[in-house]
Design a protein around this motif. Sequence first.
Motif, mmCIF file in Angstrom:
data_model
loop_
_atom_site.group_PDB
_atom_site.id
_atom_site.type_symbol
_atom_site.label_atom_id
_atom_site.label_comp_id
_atom_site.label_asym_id
_atom_site.label_seq_id
_atom_site.Cartn_x
_atom_site.Cartn_y
_atom_site.Cartn_z
ATOM 1 N N ILE A 94 -10.025 21.101 43.035
ATOM 2 C CA ILE A 94 -9.221 21.687 44.099
ATOM 3 C C ILE A 94 -9.886 22.991 44.525
ATOM 4 C CG2 ILE A 94 -6.996 22.676 44.637
ATOM 5 C CD1 ILE A 94 -5.883 20.695 42.556
ATOM 6 N N LEU A 149 -9.960 26.375 46.046
ATOM 7 C CA LEU A 149 -9.018 27.462 46.264
ATOM 8 C C LEU A 149 -8.946 27.864 47.724
ATOM 9 C CD1 LEU A 149 -9.535 30.074 43.498
ATOM 10 C CD2 LEU A 149 -7.565 28.677 44.022
ATOM 11 N N ARG A 150 -10.115 28.017 48.308
ATOM 12 C CA ARG A 150 -10.126 28.592 49.652
ATOM 13 C C ARG A 150 -9.585 27.608 50.665
ATOM 14 N NH1 ARG A 150 -12.076 33.146 48.614
ATOM 15 N NH2 ARG A 150 -13.597 33.377 46.971
ATOM 16 N N GLY A 190 -2.277 27.292 49.690
ATOM 17 C CA GLY A 190 -0.898 27.085 49.250
ATOM 18 C C GLY A 190 -0.805 26.967 47.744
ATOM 19 N N LEU A 191 -1.837 26.432 47.133
ATOM 20 C CA LEU A 191 -1.796 26.233 45.698
ATOM 21 C C LEU A 191 -2.066 27.524 44.940
ATOM 22 C CD1 LEU A 191 -3.579 22.844 45.543
ATOM 23 C CD2 LEU A 191 -1.271 23.343 44.786
ATOM 24 N N ARG A 192 -2.396 28.527 45.681
ATOM 25 C CA ARG A 192 -2.782 29.757 45.011
ATOM 26 C C ARG A 192 -1.560 30.616 44.681
ATOM 27 N NH1 ARG A 192 -7.443 33.068 44.503
ATOM 28 N NH2 ARG A 192 -7.249 33.378 42.282
ATOM 29 N N VAL A 193 -0.428 30.232 45.260
ATOM 30 C CA VAL A 193 0.759 31.065 45.090
ATOM 31 C C VAL A 193 1.066 31.249 43.617
ATOM 32 C CG1 VAL A 193 3.203 31.257 45.541
ATOM 33 C CG2 VAL A 193 1.695 30.261 47.250
ATOM 34 N N ILE A 194 1.209 32.459 43.258
ATOM 35 C CA ILE A 194 1.536 32.716 41.863
ATOM 36 C C ILE A 194 3.023 32.454 41.673
ATOM 37 C CG2 ILE A 194 1.763 34.527 40.171
ATOM 38 C CD1 ILE A 194 -0.835 35.658 41.349
ATOM 39 N N ARG A 195 3.315 31.733 40.643
ATOM 40 C CA ARG A 195 4.689 31.293 40.448
ATOM 41 C C ARG A 195 5.603 32.495 40.234
ATOM 42 N NH1 ARG A 195 7.528 29.548 36.056
ATOM 43 N NH2 ARG A 195 5.727 29.831 34.721
ATOM 44 N N ARG A 196 6.646 32.495 41.013
ATOM 45 C CA ARG A 196 7.639 33.547 40.811
ATOM 46 C C ARG A 196 8.801 32.930 40.086
ATOM 47 N NH1 ARG A 196 6.663 34.841 46.822
ATOM 48 N NH2 ARG A 196 7.293 32.694 46.730
ATOM 49 N N PRO A 197 8.967 33.210 38.845
ATOM 50 C CA PRO A 197 9.987 32.531 38.054
ATOM 51 C C PRO A 197 11.392 32.836 38.544
ATOM 52 C CG PRO A 197 8.463 33.766 36.684
ATOM 53 C CD PRO A 197 8.207 34.195 38.081
ATOM 54 N N ALA A 198 11.619 33.999 39.062
ATOM 55 C CA ALA A 198 12.987 34.304 39.441
ATOM 56 C C ALA A 198 12.953 35.232 40.633
ATOM 57 C CB ALA A 198 13.707 34.984 38.292
#
Lengths: 825, 116, 268, 347
Positions: free
Chosen positions: C252, C254-255, C259-267
């Motif tokens: 995959i 990155l560039r 969209g896949l680069r979004v760092i997960r925001r748990p809350a």
Amino acid sequence: MAAQPKPLAFEHPSYLHDPGGIWSWITTVDHKRVAVLYGITALFMMAVGGMEAMLIRAQLMVPGNHLLSAAAYNEMFTMHGTTMIFLVLMPLELGFFANFFIPLQIGARDVAFPRLNALSYWVFLGGTIFLHLGLLRSIYGLPDAGWFGYANLTERMYTPGINVDCWDIGLLILGVSTLLSGLNFFVTIVNLRAPGMTFMRMPMFIWAMLVTTILILLAFPALTVGLIFLFADRFLDTHFYRVSAGATPILWQHLFWIFGHPEVYIMALPAFGMISEVIPPFSRKPLFGYPMMAYSLVLIAFLSYGVWGHHMFATGMGPIADATFSITSMLIAIPTGVKIFSWLATVWGGRLRFTTSMLFAVGFLVEFTIGGLSGIMHASPPVDLQQTDSYIIVAHFHYVLFGGVLMGILAAFYYWWPKITGRFLSEKLGKAQFWITAWAFNATFFPMHFVGVLGMPRRIYTYAPHMGWDFWNYFESVNAFILGFAFLLFFINIIWSAMDGEIASSDPWDARTLEWSIPSPPPAFNFAAVPMVTSRDAFWVRKYGTVGTHGVAPAIAGGAAAAPIGAHAEVEEHIHMPAPSLYPLIFALGVFLMGVGCLVWTRLIIMGGAVTVMSVIGMVFEYPSFGKFDPAMIAESTLGLDHRKVGMWAFLGSECVFFASLISTYMVYKDRNLGGFDAMILNIPLTSVSTFVLLTSSLTMVLALAAVQRDDRKWSVFWLASTVLFGCIFLGGQAFEFTDFVMQGLKIQTNLFGQTFYTLVGFHGIHVLIGVCWLIVLTIAVARGKIGKDRSLAVEIGGLYWHFVDIVWVIIFTLIYLMRTVKHA
Amino acid sequence: MSDHALNPAHAGHDVSHEDHPGPGLYLLIAAILTVLTAAEITVFYVPGLQPVLVPILLVLAIVKFAFVGMFYMHLYYDSKVFTTLFVFPLLLALLIVFGLLLLFSHLQGVLSFVVP
Amino acid sequence: MHEFSISVILGVAALAGLYLAASLLLDRRPARRQTAAFGLGLAMMTFALTGPIDHYVQARSFALYIFQQMLLVFIVPPLLLIGMPDWMARPLLVGGWFERAWRILTRPLVAFLIFSSTFTLIHYPLLCDHVCHARLPYGDIRELLLLVGLLLWWPLLSPLPEYPRLSYPMQIMYLFLLMIPMTAVAAPITMAQTVLYMFYASGPHPFGITPQADQVLGGLIMWIGQGIYLMCVFTAIFFRWSRFEDREVPAINLRLQPGLRVIRRPAA
Amino acid sequence: MRSVSRLNKFVGSGLLAAMVFAFFGCGNFNAPMQTFASGSDLAKWITSLYIQITIWDSIVLAIVLIVLALAIFVFSTREGDPTEPHEHESDLMLELAWTIAPALILMFITIPTVRTIMRTQPSKWPANAITVQVHAHQWWWEFDYPGLHIATGDEVHIPINRVIHFELYSDDIIHSFWIPALGGKRDVIPGQVNQITLIPSVTGEFYGQCAEFCGLSHANMRFRMVVDTADGFKQWVAAQQAPPVEPQEAAAKNGEKIFKNAPCAICHTVRGISGFSKQYDYGFRGPDLTHFGSRGTLAGSIFDNNPKNLAMWIQDPEKVKPGARMPTLGLRGTDLHDLVAYLESLK
């Protein structure tokens, strides 16, 4: 998204560093901290279980010994087994290593449900304490009916004390904890893998844990049902295992081993995974036959459900059942053999480094092979008849669980300890420990094959002299103490390392998987940026360019390896970790109170229940993300699915096994009923109406969901409230039905029909009740505007549970009510 | 065989809430479920159907089960992952029921003398 | 009692002719392995439907009846599907009402349910005795089996990209689940203490074994035979999956996919 | 690091040698309960299968250990060697080989296994078989011969070369009936009658023991099995069928009175003297003592049957057998002596 990656400064404190002190540990939801809590508890229990083992060996040192009384001895072997399985091996593997390393190996920030993880730990701690509660009553208060707790010895009539109550309830509590962490890890592995990490690129440990969690989800419900029956027998005077009412104690054995054999693999598979992680870096070769290894894990798990009967060959199941279970058991040897040979092939041709970890891995290979091969003997029913319940079995499962699983765990300890604490364990002490263990383990347990062949039964606190057992028992005991000494070295090593161990770099072993790409000990958020995975052994490829090491100048290692994968974080500010929570602890307290209430004061059950329910509600609304549809999270998840929904479905799958166990008990006991009330008492017209009511409630439930998804608050509330109403009508109908039966004289104690009917339909009723409470909370939340279109997931998940309850009723209505005249057996 | 087998990493993307059916379908399913339940009860009360009671009831129950699962629980529209998560344990559960019934019926057949 | 049934031979010949005609009409040649697979499929079909096997089935050999079913369900349809090139199937199955129907029928769940319920039903003694042998000509059931077998294998071997195949893990799951209805049919037949089917109990046996033994043999063919067969198939699929996911899932970028680069925001 | 690896090798080979030594040190098979036995047809079948599987197991174990040892000894020398090892990730032929070879071995194990299962679990036995009803109690064994009207406790006699059919009953919890020398065990399960059928082929005295954990005194639930010659068995049956011996000595006569007056008779039967009705469980809670003096052991076969041990047992059963159901009667002095004398006279 910034186009240019900014270098990330690495002054982040590690997860261990926190100014909050002890309070921050109590409220922690960080998977690494929860893992450490698990680890400390399990190591403490390992010491306790080890002491119990020493006492057992001391008692058996000479024939006719009087060191321990018969009662104390029975408690010791019961608690040794229970402790080592439920409080040491499983927590070390699942709670400690899996908890710590699943997120690190798959490139995630935490597990799927961080608070559930903390909750699992506190419930586990509660269960651990509960098992030992009997000690408050007297010094002989520990459970004493064996870790297998065979009915009908566990009946109140034969074991009147509270010790077996503690065992029963303690295991129920531990079961809740294990089930929840299994669910949590399952969803984590399925849905939180780093981008590009396909199933076939997962480290083998993750494969092992994936399969293990599936086993947990599908095996523990059977144990839960068995324990609930035992609970009913002991507290409500039913006869699930009492012959006088036509029941059979063999039912317990079936339920127990439907759980119990997968349980063996729940313990063994993580160790397989650990070994698969340890051997490649120290052989400097990729794991041999990766697909075969993964496939054999799956096969072992699948077959493990069809072999429970091999624990019961002596019960006289008949030649056909014996042969079937025998063949399926033998089949397991094939995938297991494949694994052993694949490990050998991994070692073969490698550049071996014999660190302590590798030594233990080699120890695992030898001892586990011995244990596995003696297992083939027991899979042959005629031979098993000479072996079962004799010391040869003790030898067998210690070779599997100690020589196999525990050696695997020790290998993992020496391998992963630097990552966990940032310090090495002493290699010198470690090697000393290994060689002493290797000698003493074999010298303790190999002669048990001999005494087993010489006919010494298990679980006997004393034996006669001149049976040919004296020398070997003495020999075993002496070596058991040496083995204890080896573990003393281990504990010293841990303490020494924590205080003064050599500082470890981020990648001390030149290893292959992602956890070594981040600092040791890792920062609280694990990865500064989510890593990208393009192959197996992701970190190795990062370092050296290819999967193998051919022709790649190791020079890259100096440059690229020093900079961890996550070094190019773009937007560091976006890393938000879940906030600490006290609710997990409160929940566990509530569960513990309910357990204590069963023993001493019934009102405490209600109080504990209230605490539990309140803590769940508190936990749900604690985070503002409750029920929120988060496109970013979904985009990042591996399957493109919300992991709360994945978790719910996995839970419902697990519930299927729960109800299957209840339903099969009903069907098996239906024909064994000794007269009196039977299924003809069932009121078909009433339950037909109930069925319509419940089906209608399912309709209103989907309409409610549709309304919530349209953001139509008025109709949402209306349909949700109707669902609650229909649920209440159903419950009312059931209450009427039960009252009616009781008035007619059919109580839960009356006969087999009564008890199986009330437990099956009653547990369905409890599910409906929970669903109604859930829906009431949802209705209020919707009415107050807390749940709108963006949080419709909350309603959707509640709805899934509700529909599940509905379809269970569809089955119950058919099998129990409409087929009431049908003979099953 | 690998020409166009889906990578599970993308399996879920083609489904979303928009695919979910509307109230009309829900009402239709409700009607079907009602009819099926009525049929079940009818079958139960008709003496002539006693010999085929078990298969008919089982089929009706499975159909009802499937309808609720597929439409009310959205399995038909949702990702197949959910179907797998549910159906696999369900069938394992069936195997357990089946196995236990087989084992116990055998016990009763061979060891016919049960001590009261 | 006939050695070769004309209708079967004609049917097989018609299929072969269609295959050839389609190839000629569309002026494209199937790949050699596809032709081979199709040919083998037709040969297996002939072998199963006529000749000695069918002769002994008519002469009341239950074990061969089951064997015939296994061939029709597990061997012939996959071969035919493998042998079918996409360009040959496309004109038939893309566009029109037929596509809509076929799409519904070949949804994995639907296909699975249709197959397993058909397979279960035709082994229900009551039905088997009254429908399979007595009232209808026997051939109907065989063709039905072939058809539901085709449905069964379609989600795994669909020749058309327009009808996507199941992903590999789903294929394994699908076949694994298939073992359960198969076992549910096979186990009671094997374990039954009496002869379940009047048709097979009524006549003299071609191989001189008792109807009971014949029934056990048939049950075992169904139980163990299909178990081993399916196990081999899904083992093969597992290794394909492994190769596909290890080698072929693209890295995959990155560039290209921010969209896949979004760092997960748990809350929050 | 190199020296450590040499040390590893040294200690490793020492360990291996020690294990081999220990294995051959196990040659001591002079044990009455050993399971490689051939006291009956059943035991012979089991032992033959047992040995077959052990041989297969040993072969596989040897292969694994040799390969592992070779790997370790050969490839540990590479430590510190800068050349990188071959990235050998898979080998289809090898993997197929080690899937198929174990499958073949398992077939060699499974086929005789299934044959032995069918052989050792017959559903019919000859009509002239001697049926012995085994009743397991917490924590002693009762043996009834329904055809011969004999009941004994803790000791069972059977004749050689006859089909013996054991029916296993339990009145309380699950036990397991096991005479290693004569074949495998079977669980004794309340509510279910299990059976063992065998033909003893060697005369002698064999030990058995309960093998399923059954509570406090599980370890003290042993029994003795005597395989007699046909004549010996006939004599024993005749002796057991005879009424109890009239006490001759004064002490024994007094003992008989004590036996009748003390609560002994509530639980124990001496035919013609005490014992009432099985229906009310009166006189049947403990072993039948009609011919107690003829038995070799007592109290669940944990003691030799002699006056000293008997006195110790009667004085404080709980002390010698934890949880024993027999109450402490507080008999001492001459009473105890006389009772012991009476019981021992019941030859």
